[in-house]
Write a protein that holds these residues in place. Structure first.
Motif, PDB file in Angstrom:
ATOM      1  N   ASP A  27     -64.278  30.588 -83.895  1.00 47.92           N
ATOM      2  CA  ASP A  27     -64.181  30.379 -82.638  1.00 47.92           C
ATOM      3  C   ASP A  27     -65.644  30.400 -81.941  1.00 47.92           C
ATOM      4  OD1 ASP A  27     -64.215  30.626 -80.150  1.00 47.92           O
ATOM      5  OD2 ASP A  27     -62.703  32.346 -79.261  1.00 47.92           O
ATOM      6  N   HIS A  78     -51.063  28.259 -68.891  1.00 46.61           N
ATOM      7  CA  HIS A  78     -50.474  26.682 -69.308  1.00 46.61           C
ATOM      8  C   HIS A  78     -49.166  27.452 -68.932  1.00 46.61           C
ATOM      9  CE1 HIS A  78     -49.702  22.995 -70.378  1.00 46.61           C
ATOM     10  NE2 HIS A  78     -50.386  22.287 -70.337  1.00 46.61           N
ATOM     11  N   HIS A 102     -58.923  31.461 -74.819  1.00 47.45           N
ATOM     12  CA  HIS A 102     -58.906  31.525 -73.363  1.00 47.45           C
ATOM     13  C   HIS A 102     -58.555  29.691 -72.568  1.00 47.45           C
ATOM     14  CE1 HIS A 102     -60.118  31.075 -69.264  1.00 47.45           C
ATOM     15  NE2 HIS A 102     -59.805  32.888 -69.118  1.00 47.45           N
ATOM     16  N   GLU A 103     -59.526  29.106 -73.961  1.00 48.64           N
ATOM     17  CA  GLU A 103     -58.786  27.642 -73.216  1.00 48.64           C
ATOM     18  C   GLU A 103     -58.221  27.162 -73.824  1.00 48.64           C
ATOM     19  OE1 GLU A 103     -62.333  25.717 -74.468  1.00 48.64           O
ATOM     20  OE2 GLU A 103     -63.209  26.043 -73.109  1.00 48.64           O
ATOM     21  N   THR A 160     -54.756  28.079 -71.541  1.00 54.34           N
ATOM     22  CA  THR A 160     -55.429  28.078 -69.882  1.00 54.34           C
ATOM     23  C   THR A 160     -55.381  26.268 -69.891  1.00 54.34           C
ATOM     24  OG1 THR A 160     -57.748  27.782 -70.288  1.00 54.34           O
ATOM     25  CG2 THR A 160     -56.148  29.517 -69.114  1.00 54.34           C
ATOM     26  N   SER A 161     -55.832  25.274 -71.198  1.00 51.03           N
ATOM     27  CA  SER A 161     -55.792  24.170 -70.688  1.00 51.03           C
ATOM     28  C   SER A 161     -54.726  23.468 -71.650  1.00 51.03           C
ATOM     29  CB  SER A 161     -57.064  23.847 -70.966  1.00 51.03           C
ATOM     30  OG  SER A 161     -57.278  24.032 -72.203  1.00 51.03           O
ATOM     31  N   CYS A 213     -57.115  22.236 -77.098  1.00 49.64           N
ATOM     32  CA  CYS A 213     -57.336  22.871 -78.143  1.00 49.64           C
ATOM     33  C   CYS A 213     -56.061  22.948 -79.485  1.00 49.64           C
ATOM     34  CB  CYS A 213     -56.587  24.405 -77.882  1.00 49.64           C
ATOM     35  SG  CYS A 213     -58.199  25.090 -76.397  1.00 49.64           S
ATOM     36  N   LYS A 236     -64.888  31.118 -76.751  1.00 43.24           N
ATOM     37  CA  LYS A 236     -63.873  31.196 -75.238  1.00 43.24           C
ATOM     38  C   LYS A 236     -62.168  30.272 -75.915  1.00 43.24           C
ATOM     39  CE  LYS A 236     -68.237  29.670 -72.462  1.00 43.24           C
ATOM     40  NZ  LYS A 236     -68.969  28.799 -72.078  1.00 43.24           N
ATOM     41  N   PHE A 237     -62.198  30.083 -77.314  1.00 42.71           N
ATOM     42  CA  PHE A 237     -61.282  29.040 -77.052  1.00 42.71           C
ATOM     43  C   PHE A 237     -60.135  29.714 -77.511  1.00 42.71           C
ATOM     44  CE2 PHE A 237     -57.858  27.158 -80.159  1.00 42.71           C
ATOM     45  CZ  PHE A 237     -58.321  26.011 -80.679  1.00 42.71           C
TER      46      PHE A 237
END
Length: 345
Positions: free
Chosen positions: A44, A17, A51-52, A55-56, A60, A48-49
């Motif tokens: 977590d 991101h 990574h998210e 990316t997003s 988060c 996956k937290f």
């Protein structure tokens, strides 16, 4: 208890991101420290937290902010459950699920915009924001009814939805209009107020918002027992990258904060402009808890109570009432001398 390795890359560069990359690479040490502090004690659960987060980002960020808020309220959080997001106790047990009001498919994101994208039709802007918020609310209600309500950790407890708005450029400018329309069917109309020359805000009841000419969306979720399984909504339009910058200990930052606050009896809010070296913003400033008068399991007023947040209630006569600090933060914008990128909310 430990901080998450938020800024240790686990996502490939091409999918990261832009706000994450800006914070990671920029001169934002104090801001990175804030985010790591918010993550302290956060578990977590699915691995996956991070990574998210990379990316997003916005969903988060909102979840980390809520974690920091619950810690500030001295709530205990039980992370042994896989869902919902927070199984907590702050004088009474309750569950909280986080979501954001996201852009429509192919819509502009809430970052990387310029002043050229400032809204010109504020009623349409607010209506579109309301549609996005309604989508987020009803999507989570479906998950509540299909899954969460059947989990033993959610049985006979208040269930709270926490929603932040990241649905478009300048999404923070809608403030509380979309959530008040969605939950209580009440709309504050600035354009009509200005056109009519009224000295008080023109407000009226609304029952629907039009997604398009043939697709009305019903409003007033807290005006009937239909959504009694949702005890309250926690909402903020200001839990953004701007919040991180506002609470960070970075007095040398060349940033001016413009903030808007209630001005009782007058149409226009109080406006303050403060350099970062003199600016203070509490973690909870701009946060509101909106209660459902039809809740099957009501959330007590003192459960998520704090001097810096607002709470909305429907009084017995049906009037919407707020308990909020006199200087409640309605809106915030930042202006930096050198480019900081991202949202200035």
């Amino acid at each position: 208890m430990s901080e998450l390795p938020l800024f240790e890359d686990v996502a490939k560069e091409e999918v990261q991101h832009p706000i994450y990359k800006m914070i990671r690479d920029g001169d934002y040490g104090p801001e990175r420290k804030v985010l790591l502090e918010w993550s302290d004690g956060f578990e977590d659960r699915d691995g996956k937290f991070c990574h998210e987060f990379q990316t997003s980002f916005e969903p988060c960020l909102w979840e980390l902010y809520l974690h920091a808020v619950l810690k500030e309220l001295q709530a205990s959080i039980d992370f042994s459950y896989s869902a919902p997001d927070f199984v907590a106790n702050a004088g009474e047990p309750f569950c909280m699920e986080a979501t954001i009001s996201a852009p429509p498919k192919d819509g502009q994101p809430a970052h990387g915009y310029s002043l050229d994208t400032l809204p010109t039709d504020f009623n349409r802007f607010n209506q579109d924001a309301t549609i996005r918020l309604c989508n987020s609310f009803t999507s989570k209600v479906r998950k509540l009814r299909g899954r969460y309500s059947k989990l033993p950790q959610c049985e006979k407890k208040p269930f709270v939805l926490a929603i932040a708005s990241f649905d478009r450029p300048f999404s923070h400018m809608s403030a509380f209009r979309p959530v008040i329309s969605a939950l209580y069917g009440l709309y504050h109309d600035e354009e009509q107020t200005i056109e009519s020359g009224a000295q008080q805000m023109v407000s009226y009841n609304v029952s629907q918002v039009m997604k398009n000419a043939s697709a009305p969306i019903d409003l007033g979720y807290f005006c009937s027992p239909e959504f009694s399984d949702v005890s309250a909504v926690v909402f903020s339009s200001l839990a953004t990258w701007g919040k991180v910058r506002a609470v960070a200990d970075n007095p040398s930052a060349k940033t001016i904060y413009t903030t808007y606050h209630p001005n009782p009896g007058l149409l226009h809010p109080k406006v303050k402009q403060t350099p970062k070296s003199e600016y203070f913003e509490h973690l909870l400033d701009g946060l509101c808890v909106l209660h459902n008068p039809f809740a099957k399991y009501p959330l007590r007023a003192d459960t998520l109570s704090h001097a810096r947040l607002a709470q909305g209630f429907v009084k017995p006569d049906g009037e919407l009432d707020f308990d909020a600090p006199d200087d409640f933060l309605l809106m915030r914008s930042l202006m930096s001398i050198k480019g900081g990128g991202g949202s200035n909310a």
